[in-house]
Scaffold this motif. Structure first.
Motif, PDB file in Angstrom:
ATOM      1  N   ILE A  27       0.663  -1.251   0.005  1.00 53.25           N
ATOM      2  CA  ILE A  27       0.072   0.043  -0.032  1.00 53.25           C
ATOM      3  C   ILE A  27       0.979   1.201  -0.158  1.00 53.25           C
ATOM      4  CG2 ILE A  27      -2.030   1.220   1.183  1.00 53.25           C
ATOM      5  CD1 ILE A  27      -2.606  -1.147   2.428  1.00 53.25           C
ATOM      6  N   LEU A  28       0.667   1.804  -0.921  1.00 54.42           N
ATOM      7  CA  LEU A  28       1.329   3.291  -0.936  1.00 54.42           C
ATOM      8  C   LEU A  28       0.118   4.376  -0.536  1.00 54.42           C
ATOM      9  CD1 LEU A  28       3.370   5.009  -3.851  1.00 54.42           C
ATOM     10  CD2 LEU A  28       2.380   6.246  -1.910  1.00 54.42           C
ATOM     11  N   VAL A  29       0.358   4.934   0.713  1.00 55.13           N
ATOM     12  CA  VAL A  29      -0.748   5.579   1.500  1.00 55.13           C
ATOM     13  C   VAL A  29      -0.397   7.103   1.607  1.00 55.13           C
ATOM     14  CG1 VAL A  29       0.017   4.874   3.813  1.00 55.13           C
ATOM     15  CG2 VAL A  29      -2.303   5.481   3.454  1.00 55.13           C
ATOM     16  N   ARG A  30      -1.491   7.813   1.372  1.00 50.12           N
ATOM     17  CA  ARG A  30      -1.345   9.167   2.016  1.00 50.12           C
ATOM     18  C   ARG A  30      -1.930   9.523   3.347  1.00 50.12           C
ATOM     19  NH1 ARG A  30      -2.750  13.121  -2.998  1.00 50.12           N
ATOM     20  NH2 ARG A  30      -2.309  14.622  -1.379  1.00 50.12           N
ATOM     21  N   THR A  31      -3.350  10.043   2.915  1.00 51.90           N
ATOM     22  CA  THR A  31      -4.087  10.384   4.537  1.00 51.90           C
ATOM     23  C   THR A  31      -5.055   9.340   4.719  1.00 51.90           C
ATOM     24  OG1 THR A  31      -5.370  11.721   3.459  1.00 51.90           O
ATOM     25  CG2 THR A  31      -3.596  12.681   4.401  1.00 51.90           C
ATOM     26  N   ALA A  32      -5.280   8.470   3.935  1.00 53.91           N
ATOM     27  CA  ALA A  32      -6.264   7.167   4.127  1.00 53.91           C
ATOM     28  C   ALA A  32      -5.928   6.508   5.341  1.00 53.91           C
ATOM     29  CB  ALA A  32      -6.596   6.248   3.079  1.00 53.91           C
ATOM     30  N   ARG A  33      -7.024   6.207   6.306  1.00 52.54           N
ATOM     31  CA  ARG A  33      -6.526   5.308   7.521  1.00 52.54           C
ATOM     32  C   ARG A  33      -6.512   3.837   7.064  1.00 52.54           C
ATOM     33  NH1 ARG A  33      -6.493   7.811  11.944  1.00 52.54           N
ATOM     34  NH2 ARG A  33      -6.593   5.959  13.365  1.00 52.54           N
TER      35      ARG A  33
ATOM     36  N   VAL B 230       5.607  11.813   6.017  1.00 55.54           N
ATOM     37  CA  VAL B 230       6.022  11.635   7.159  1.00 55.54           C
ATOM     38  C   VAL B 230       5.164  11.003   8.445  1.00 55.54           C
ATOM     39  CG1 VAL B 230       7.687  12.742   9.147  1.00 55.54           C
ATOM     40  CG2 VAL B 230       7.726  13.502   6.851  1.00 55.54           C
ATOM     41  N   GLY B 231       4.054  11.334   8.580  1.00 56.42           N
ATOM     42  CA  GLY B 231       3.418  11.074   9.723  1.00 56.42           C
ATOM     43  C   GLY B 231       2.922   9.778   9.369  1.00 56.42           C
ATOM     44  N   LEU B 232       2.678   8.861  10.407  1.00 60.54           N
ATOM     45  CA  LEU B 232       2.332   7.617  10.502  1.00 60.54           C
ATOM     46  C   LEU B 232       0.901   7.390  11.355  1.00 60.54           C
ATOM     47  CD1 LEU B 232       5.666   6.032  10.117  1.00 60.54           C
ATOM     48  CD2 LEU B 232       3.815   5.615   8.641  1.00 60.54           C
ATOM     49  N   ASP B 233       0.309   8.490  11.938  1.00 62.14           N
ATOM     50  CA  ASP B 233      -0.676   8.449  12.868  1.00 62.14           C
ATOM     51  C   ASP B 233      -2.229   7.749  12.076  1.00 62.14           C
ATOM     52  OD1 ASP B 233      -0.200  10.965  11.929  1.00 62.14           O
ATOM     53  OD2 ASP B 233      -2.414  11.313  12.365  1.00 62.14           O
ATOM     54  N   ASN B 234      -2.185   7.829  10.782  1.00 64.43           N
ATOM     55  CA  ASN B 234      -3.216   7.033  10.164  1.00 64.43           C
ATOM     56  C   ASN B 234      -2.934   5.774   9.982  1.00 64.43           C
ATOM     57  OD1 ASN B 234      -1.181   7.989   8.340  1.00 64.43           O
ATOM     58  ND2 ASN B 234      -2.650   7.691   6.506  1.00 64.43           N
ATOM     59  N   VAL B 235      -1.931   5.040  10.322  1.00 68.06           N
ATOM     60  CA  VAL B 235      -1.432   3.500  10.132  1.00 68.06           C
ATOM     61  C   VAL B 235      -1.497   2.852  11.193  1.00 68.06           C
ATOM     62  CG1 VAL B 235       0.021   2.046   9.225  1.00 68.06           C
ATOM     63  CG2 VAL B 235      -0.287   3.973   7.926  1.00 68.06           C
ATOM     64  N   ASN B 236      -2.140   1.442  11.454  1.00 66.48           N
ATOM     65  CA  ASN B 236      -2.076   0.890  12.848  1.00 66.48           C
ATOM     66  C   ASN B 236      -0.696   0.095  12.776  1.00 66.48           C
ATOM     67  OD1 ASN B 236      -2.397  -1.126  14.831  1.00 66.48           O
ATOM     68  ND2 ASN B 236      -4.551  -0.958  14.614  1.00 66.48           N
ATOM     69  N   ILE B 237       0.364   0.721  13.314  1.00 69.71           N
ATOM     70  CA  ILE B 237       1.506  -0.002  13.139  1.00 69.71           C
ATOM     71  C   ILE B 237       1.731  -1.381  13.798  1.00 69.71           C
ATOM     72  CG2 ILE B 237       3.872   0.376  13.602  1.00 69.71           C
ATOM     73  CD1 ILE B 237       3.705   3.457  13.052  1.00 69.71           C
ATOM     74  N   ALA B 238       1.018  -1.239  15.036  1.00 65.82           N
ATOM     75  CA  ALA B 238       0.936  -2.343  15.897  1.00 65.82           C
ATOM     76  C   ALA B 238       0.322  -3.921  15.015  1.00 65.82           C
ATOM     77  CB  ALA B 238       0.197  -2.423  17.037  1.00 65.82           C
ATOM     78  N   ALA B 239      -0.762  -3.388  14.373  1.00 64.30           N
ATOM     79  CA  ALA B 239      -1.360  -4.536  13.546  1.00 64.30           C
ATOM     80  C   ALA B 239      -0.283  -4.854  12.388  1.00 64.30           C
ATOM     81  CB  ALA B 239      -2.760  -3.920  13.146  1.00 64.30           C
ATOM     82  N   ALA B 240       0.350  -4.065  11.859  1.00 68.63           N
ATOM     83  CA  ALA B 240       1.295  -4.423  10.711  1.00 68.63           C
ATOM     84  C   ALA B 240       2.313  -5.375  11.324  1.00 68.63           C
ATOM     85  CB  ALA B 240       1.735  -3.002   9.962  1.00 68.63           C
ATOM     86  N   SER B 241       2.971  -4.837  12.134  1.00 67.15           N
ATOM     87  CA  SER B 241       4.085  -5.498  12.872  1.00 67.15           C
ATOM     88  C   SER B 241       3.616  -7.035  13.313  1.00 67.15           C
ATOM     89  CB  SER B 241       4.616  -4.865  13.923  1.00 67.15           C
ATOM     90  OG  SER B 241       4.948  -3.356  13.890  1.00 67.15           O
TER      91      SER B 241
END
Length: 326
Positions: free
Chosen positions: A48-54, A74-85
């Motif tokens: 996924i190449l994501v802009r502001t979509a959650r 830069v900002g990653l507040d729209n990505v669930n990093i824990a779930a990805a990890s």
């Protein structure tokens, strides 16, 4: 051989798409950015190449082939990093792609609010030339800008303010003990920045812990002649508290590029104030930055496609051994 599919929830610069296609990737465009649409679109995608979509946990858990989420910016507040990890999915971003554009925009906001440029523009278009005697601005020369956060963008703002505008620079950043540039004075507390600065500029990521980082108490610490600048994330500022401070004249003005709710309501109370300058979360939107913000994550995706790790791997420390997708 099955093509490596990259989901693009929102449009990106054509240069990024061509980069992906040249490397044998297939760009998949979603019909919307709501969770239901993205769950359907991502199911057979590798990236996924994501802009502001959650990018929520539900989206990530519905994507069995997903290997990498690359952020356009830069900002990653729209990505669930824990779930990805948890699923061994790389998360990466483009930390330097838009830093010059954002830093320039911050200076533009500072100058615009100090010199009443938007308000004067509107008045003159109404035929009110005499407004020149009403809007008396403030010079930035010799004033102190206080940076809360002194990362890539903060350092550039410091450089442009000190060397370009003749301003003094103080900064608070818990991750920096000594400044890289001798024109930055690092201070030990946020409160010192708020008390001393004529302009307070926020350069923080957003997290739930930092929600309303700037609230009534902190606004009261600022000089009544000071300005608040926020081109970071909207949730950092309690907008009602800011409005109250501006109306009561305990703060001289504010300039904002981001808001708690985006898009903000059309009747937002801040809109009625002449000592407020607002832009629609567009600090990074220059032609040059938009190309870099598409190209850098595209190149990271291609690295993963080719069996390599991203250059900028945000969730490295959250991975468990053996969970990386190859």
């Amino acid at each position: 051989m099955e093509r490596f599919k990259v989901l693009l929830p929102q449009p990106v610069a054509e240069e990024g798409i061509r980069c992906l296609q040249a490397a044998g990737c297939e760009a998949v465009h979603a019909d919307g950015t709501d969770e239901h649409t993205l769950i359907k679109a991502v199911q057979d995608c590798d990236a996924i190449l994501v802009r502001t979509a959650r990018i929520t946990r539900q989206i990530i858990e519905s994507a069995d082939k997903l290997k990498v989420i690359a952020r356009h910016g830069v900002g990653l507040d729209n990505v669930n990093i824990a779930a990805a990890s948890e699923r061994g999915i790389y998360v990466c971003n483009a930390p330097t792609a838009n830093i010059h554009s954002v830093a320039e925009h911050v200076l533009g906001l500072m100058i615009a609010v100090s010199h009443f440029i938007p308000a004067a523009d509107k008045a003159l278009r109404r035929g009110d030339f005499a407004t020149r005697n009403y809007f008396i601005g403030n010079e930035l020369l010799g004033k102190t800008v206080g940076l809360i956060g002194c990362g890539n963008i903060g350092k550039l703002v410091a450089q442009k303010c000190a060397l370009g505008l003749g301003m003094k620079v103080i900064a608070f950043d818990p991750n920096i003990n000594r400044p890289e540039q001798d024109f930055i004075e690092m201070v030990s507390t946020v409160e010192e920045v708020l008390r001393r600065a004529d302009y307070v500029s926020l350069h923080l990521p957003y997290s739930p812990e930092l929600h309303h980082f700037i609230h009534t108490y902190k606004l009261k610490l600022m000089k009544s002649s000071a300005y608040l600048i926020n081109a970071a994330r909207g949730g950092l500022v309690d907008e009602q508290a800011l409005y109250d401070a501006l109306v009561s004249k305990s703060l001289a003005g504010a300039a904002l590029d981001c808001f708690e709710k985006e898009p903000p309501l059309p009747n937002h109370p801040l809109w009625e104030l002449e000592n407020v300058v607002v832009t629609p979360h567009m600090a990074a939107h220059t032609k040059e930055a938009m190309i870099r913000m598409a190209m850098i994550p595209a190149e990271e995706i291609i690295r993963v496609k080719n069996g390599k790790q991203p250059n900028v791997w945000i969730n490295r420390d959250l991975f468990k051994e053996g969970e990386i997708h190859h």
